[in-house]
Motif scaffolding. Structure first.
Motif, PDB file in Angstrom:
ATOM      1  N   VAL A 152       4.206   1.550   2.741  1.00 16.97           N
ATOM      2  CA  VAL A 152       2.779   1.236   2.667  1.00 16.97           C
ATOM      3  C   VAL A 152       2.567  -0.028   1.838  1.00 16.97           C
ATOM      4  CG1 VAL A 152       0.548   1.990   1.744  1.00 16.97           C
ATOM      5  CG2 VAL A 152       1.980   3.601   3.006  1.00 16.97           C
ATOM      6  N   GLN A 153       3.246  -0.101   0.693  1.00 20.49           N
ATOM      7  CA  GLN A 153       3.087  -1.266  -0.180  1.00 20.49           C
ATOM      8  C   GLN A 153       3.531  -2.546   0.528  1.00 20.49           C
ATOM      9  OE1 GLN A 153       4.842  -0.889  -4.055  1.00 20.49           O
ATOM     10  NE2 GLN A 153       4.473  -3.016  -4.605  1.00 20.49           N
ATOM     11  N   ALA A 154       4.661  -2.489   1.240  1.00 20.12           N
ATOM     12  CA  ALA A 154       5.157  -3.673   1.939  1.00 20.12           C
ATOM     13  C   ALA A 154       4.185  -4.127   3.021  1.00 20.12           C
ATOM     14  CB  ALA A 154       6.530  -3.383   2.553  1.00 20.12           C
ATOM     15  N   LEU A 155       3.626  -3.174   3.769  1.00 25.52           N
ATOM     16  CA  LEU A 155       2.658  -3.520   4.820  1.00 25.52           C
ATOM     17  C   LEU A 155       1.370  -4.081   4.220  1.00 25.52           C
ATOM     18  CD1 LEU A 155       3.059  -0.493   7.271  1.00 25.52           C
ATOM     19  CD2 LEU A 155       3.861  -2.835   7.605  1.00 25.52           C
ATOM     20  N   ARG A 156       0.950  -3.480   3.091  1.00 24.89           N
ATOM     21  CA  ARG A 156      -0.281  -3.965   2.441  1.00 24.89           C
ATOM     22  C   ARG A 156      -0.111  -5.392   1.959  1.00 24.89           C
ATOM     23  NH1 ARG A 156      -1.285  -4.667  -2.594  1.00 24.89           N
ATOM     24  NH2 ARG A 156       0.375  -3.307  -3.387  1.00 24.89           N
ATOM     25  N   GLU A 157       1.015  -5.667   1.308  1.00 29.59           N
ATOM     26  CA  GLU A 157       1.266  -7.016   0.797  1.00 29.59           C
ATOM     27  C   GLU A 157       1.423  -8.009   1.934  1.00 29.59           C
ATOM     28  OE1 GLU A 157       4.633  -6.415  -1.706  1.00 29.59           O
ATOM     29  OE2 GLU A 157       3.419  -5.699  -3.408  1.00 29.59           O
ATOM     30  N   HIS A 158       2.034  -7.576   3.029  1.00 24.35           N
ATOM     31  CA  HIS A 158       2.172  -8.451   4.197  1.00 24.35           C
ATOM     32  C   HIS A 158       0.801  -8.804   4.777  1.00 24.35           C
ATOM     33  CE1 HIS A 158       4.037 -10.234   7.731  1.00 24.35           C
ATOM     34  NE2 HIS A 158       3.221  -9.524   8.496  1.00 24.35           N
ATOM     35  N   GLY A 210      -6.842   6.311   7.722  1.00 23.06           N
ATOM     36  CA  GLY A 210      -7.613   5.177   7.241  1.00 23.06           C
ATOM     37  C   GLY A 210      -6.773   3.928   7.084  1.00 23.06           C
ATOM     38  N   ALA A 211      -5.473   4.104   6.774  1.00 21.54           N
ATOM     39  CA  ALA A 211      -4.593   2.961   6.524  1.00 21.54           C
ATOM     40  C   ALA A 211      -4.137   2.280   7.808  1.00 21.54           C
ATOM     41  CB  ALA A 211      -3.378   3.413   5.721  1.00 21.54           C
ATOM     42  N   GLU A 212      -3.912   3.055   8.846  1.00 22.49           N
ATOM     43  CA  GLU A 212      -3.343   2.521  10.086  1.00 22.49           C
ATOM     44  C   GLU A 212      -4.042   1.256  10.600  1.00 22.49           C
ATOM     45  OE1 GLU A 212      -0.882   2.682  11.983  1.00 22.49           O
ATOM     46  OE2 GLU A 212       0.126   4.596  11.769  1.00 22.49           O
ATOM     47  N   PRO A 213      -5.368   1.247  10.762  1.00 16.89           N
ATOM     48  CA  PRO A 213      -6.019   0.054  11.341  1.00 16.89           C
ATOM     49  C   PRO A 213      -5.869  -1.209  10.505  1.00 16.89           C
ATOM     50  CG  PRO A 213      -7.478   1.959  11.375  1.00 16.89           C
ATOM     51  CD  PRO A 213      -6.330   2.309  10.502  1.00 16.89           C
ATOM     52  N   HIS A 214      -5.611  -1.045   9.204  1.00 17.44           N
ATOM     53  CA  HIS A 214      -5.562  -2.201   8.314  1.00 17.44           C
ATOM     54  C   HIS A 214      -4.132  -2.647   8.001  1.00 17.44           C
ATOM     55  CE1 HIS A 214      -9.834  -1.589   7.807  1.00 17.44           C
ATOM     56  NE2 HIS A 214      -9.601  -0.329   7.463  1.00 17.44           N
ATOM     57  N   LEU A 215      -3.158  -1.871   8.504  1.00 15.18           N
ATOM     58  CA  LEU A 215      -1.756  -2.205   8.238  1.00 15.18           C
ATOM     59  C   LEU A 215      -0.979  -2.400   9.536  1.00 15.18           C
ATOM     60  CD1 LEU A 215      -0.979   0.197   5.238  1.00 15.18           C
ATOM     61  CD2 LEU A 215      -1.711  -2.195   5.182  1.00 15.18           C
ATOM     62  N   GLY A 216      -1.636  -3.003  10.516  1.00 11.54           N
ATOM     63  CA  GLY A 216      -0.954  -3.353  11.742  1.00 11.54           C
ATOM     64  C   GLY A 216      -1.274  -2.471  12.931  1.00 11.54           C
ATOM     65  N   ASN A 217      -1.804  -1.269  12.652  1.00 15.82           N
ATOM     66  CA  ASN A 217      -2.188  -0.338  13.728  1.00 15.82           C
ATOM     67  C   ASN A 217      -1.048  -0.097  14.713  1.00 15.82           C
ATOM     68  OD1 ASN A 217      -4.207   1.381  14.592  1.00 15.82           O
ATOM     69  ND2 ASN A 217      -4.982  -0.041  16.124  1.00 15.82           N
ATOM     70  N   THR A 218       0.170   0.050  14.165  1.00 14.18           N
ATOM     71  CA  THR A 218       1.343   0.279  15.012  1.00 14.18           C
ATOM     72  C   THR A 218       1.606   1.759  15.274  1.00 14.18           C
ATOM     73  OG1 THR A 218       2.843   0.397  13.115  1.00 14.18           O
ATOM     74  CG2 THR A 218       2.433  -1.795  14.079  1.00 14.18           C
ATOM     75  N   GLY A 219       0.966   2.620  14.486  1.00 11.47           N
ATOM     76  CA  GLY A 219       1.217   4.052  14.600  1.00 11.47           C
ATOM     77  C   GLY A 219       2.400   4.512  13.770  1.00 11.47           C
ATOM     78  N   ALA A 220       3.031   3.577  13.038  1.00 11.62           N
ATOM     79  CA  ALA A 220       4.228   3.914  12.262  1.00 11.62           C
ATOM     80  C   ALA A 220       3.916   4.905  11.138  1.00 11.62           C
ATOM     81  CB  ALA A 220       4.850   2.645  11.681  1.00 11.62           C
ATOM     82  N   LEU A 221       2.806   4.685  10.441  1.00 10.05           N
ATOM     83  CA  LEU A 221       2.446   5.602   9.353  1.00 10.05           C
ATOM     84  C   LEU A 221       2.124   6.983   9.902  1.00 10.05           C
ATOM     85  CD1 LEU A 221       0.167   3.298   7.158  1.00 10.05           C
ATOM     86  CD2 LEU A 221       2.597   3.791   6.874  1.00 10.05           C
ATOM     87  N   ARG A 222       1.386   6.998  10.993  1.00 13.91           N
ATOM     88  CA  ARG A 222       1.006   8.257  11.611  1.00 13.91           C
ATOM     89  C   ARG A 222       2.237   9.037  12.082  1.00 13.91           C
ATOM     90  NH1 ARG A 222      -2.149   6.160  15.139  1.00 13.91           N
ATOM     91  NH2 ARG A 222      -4.028   6.145  13.840  1.00 13.91           N
ATOM     92  N   ALA A 223       3.225   8.313  12.602  1.00 15.17           N
ATOM     93  CA  ALA A 223       4.448   8.955  13.087  1.00 15.17           C
ATOM     94  C   ALA A 223       5.320   9.445  11.933  1.00 15.17           C
ATOM     95  CB  ALA A 223       5.238   7.986  13.960  1.00 15.17           C
ATOM     96  N   ALA A 224       5.297   8.714  10.805  1.00 13.04           N
ATOM     97  CA  ALA A 224       6.167   9.069   9.679  1.00 13.04           C
ATOM     98  C   ALA A 224       5.616  10.210   8.839  1.00 13.04           C
ATOM     99  CB  ALA A 224       6.380   7.842   8.790  1.00 13.04           C
ATOM    100  N   ALA A 225       4.292  10.306   8.742  1.00 14.91           N
ATOM    101  CA  ALA A 225       3.668  11.267   7.825  1.00 14.91           C
ATOM    102  C   ALA A 225       4.112  12.712   8.035  1.00 14.91           C
ATOM    103  CB  ALA A 225       2.148  11.160   7.915  1.00 14.91           C
ATOM    104  N   PRO A 226       4.222  13.227   9.274  1.00 17.57           N
ATOM    105  CA  PRO A 226       4.617  14.636   9.441  1.00 17.57           C
ATOM    106  C   PRO A 226       6.020  14.951   8.945  1.00 17.57           C
ATOM    107  CG  PRO A 226       3.599  13.787  11.442  1.00 17.57           C
ATOM    108  CD  PRO A 226       3.872  12.612  10.564  1.00 17.57           C
ATOM    109  N   HIS A 227       6.846  13.922   8.735  1.00 17.80           N
ATOM    110  CA  HIS A 227       8.229  14.145   8.329  1.00 17.80           C
ATOM    111  C   HIS A 227       8.429  14.044   6.824  1.00 17.80           C
ATOM    112  CE1 HIS A 227       9.301  14.070  12.556  1.00 17.80           C
ATOM    113  NE2 HIS A 227       8.621  12.945  12.678  1.00 17.80           N
ATOM    114  N   LEU A 228       7.352  13.845   6.086  1.00 17.50           N
ATOM    115  CA  LEU A 228       7.465  13.771   4.638  1.00 17.50           C
ATOM    116  C   LEU A 228       7.770  15.144   4.065  1.00 17.50           C
ATOM    117  CD1 LEU A 228       4.426  11.475   3.798  1.00 17.50           C
ATOM    118  CD2 LEU A 228       6.847  10.837   3.818  1.00 17.50           C
TER     119      LEU A 228
END
Length: 287
Positions: free
Chosen positions: A31-37, A73-91
């Protein structure tokens, strides 16, 4: 107890924050890397997703488990790739009651199906005020008066989830051990009121199914303890389990499937809803 020591407690005081895990740290670093990017400060990003900069920092540093609202909330502002959404269930995270149950309570509040097996106390959603007070005063450390009143008020407010007027109403299934009902927690007067409440609730709320697990049962699928399963409006399932001073939100599909199998077996082993209602009335009459 029963997954509810903190915001919606059924029993003792809450535990501490859970320990961080590698998966939560990794997610936070991502998340931090995407935000800074994206060229956003924590404060700017927090404003966009509806979280404080301190909450953003907690997620990025792996100290806070990201909830569904944060991820969506983060997805649309960090590229909207679906990566965060896909990763979250595996935490995954090491057990820690306070944060885990806060996240579970949010899932529970919007659930369309909720299954609960309890072998220690009557589930918080089914408690009366007097029973809730008795449970809270039985488990050390004892709360101060203000904390006790706040805990009970929160628990009773949570029972609004049972309403049939919700759209759609949640489908509830409860399996409770007979011994819990016969323990007489708080005394006979408290137990009479509790049993009257349960009978009225079952007869009034068509969305609530209550089954009692008889004390004598040769085979029993619930030997590993209490469990809760919740289905979200998008038909995803989550589970929650709890022990002494710790709790765990379960998101892994294989674990949830296993708990579904156990819950289905428990349903077949418990008394039917009709038999359970009859037993509740007999227990009430015997007091």
């Amino acid at each position: 107890m029963a997954g509810e020591y903190t915001d919606w407690g059924t029993g003792a005081s809450g535990g501490g924050e859970p320990e961080v895990s590698d998966s939560v740290r990794t997610f936070g670093a991502f998340v931090q890397a995407l935000r800074e990017h994206a060229g956003l400060s924590r404060e700017e990003f927090g404003t966009l997703v509806g979280f404080s900069k301190h909450a953003v920092a907690s997620v990025e540093q792996g100290r806070r488990m990201p909830d569904i609202d944060f991820v969506e909330g983060a997805e649309p502002h960090l590229g909207n790739t679906g990566a965060l959404r896909a990763a979250a269930p595996h935490l995954s995270r090491k057990p820690g009651l306070a944060s885990w149950f806060r996240q579970w309570a949010r899932l529970e509040a919007s659930a369309i199906s909720l299954y609960t097996y309890e072998c220690r106390v009557v589930p918080g959603l089914l408690q009366t005020e007097a029973y809730a007070r008795a449970v809270s005063l039985n488990v050390p450390p004892l709360p101060d008066p203000a904390e006790l009143e706040q805990r009970i008020a929160a628990r009773l407010a949570r029972q609004e989830l049972l309403a049939v007027t919700r759209k759609p109403p949640t489908a509830f299934s409860f399996i409770v051990e007979q011994a819990v009902l016969e323990r007489c927690t708080g005394g006979k007067d408290v137990t009479r009121e509790l049993l009257d409440h349960l009978v009225e609730l079952v007869e009034r709320n068509w969305n609530v199914e209550l089954q009692v697990m008889p004390t004598v049962r040769v085979s029993h699928a619930g030997m590993d303890g209490p469990m809760q399963l919740a289905e979200t409006p998008d038909n995803r399932w989550f589970a929650y389990s709890e022990g002494q001073q710790n709790g765990r939100l379960i998101t892994h599909a294989k674990e949830i499937s296993l708990l579904h199998q156990r819950y289905a077996k428990l349903r077949s082993q418990a008394l039917t809803p009709e038999e359970s209602l009859s037993l509740l009335k007999r227990l009430r009459g015997a007091l």
